[in-house]
Design a protein around this motif. Sequence first.
Motif: not given
Length: 146
Positions: A86-105
């Motif tokens: 579940t934690g891995r899924k949360i971080v993967s989901f968040a990474e997609e959101v972060i990418k869409s906001k053009e963040a890189d770290l």
Amino acid sequence: MSKVKLIQAEETYNLRHRILRPHMELKDCMYDTDHSDGTFHVGAFVGNQLVSIASFNIEIHPAFPAKRQYRLRGMATLDEFRNLGTGRKIVSFAEEVIKSKEADLLWCNARTTVKEYYYKIGFQTYGDVFDSPSIGPHIVMYKLIK
């Protein structure tokens, strides 16, 4: 199988309190960034039960050159739902959101007791262990978002 989705800040408070800060008051589990621009919260559900949470806010760590960074805070999973991804899924989901906001770290102040977990999901350590008052030893960890 868990379902991951965006949730409201208020939905995170009980798990933050129960898992991360049981020795404190509920109000201590409400972060000043919970409603800041760009902040989002992610939850994993098994059926209708919220079993894992994390919050993500725009925050620059001065040690990293990335111009647009997100900080992970308040990641918590109920004991009986750990090691199920579940934690891995949360971080993967968040990474997609972060990418869409053009963040890189993505970075966090990780408790040293869960450092190995963060390694498994692609984070690296930075700097030395430090003490977070009334919570315990932490280390900065980060992950480049591609």
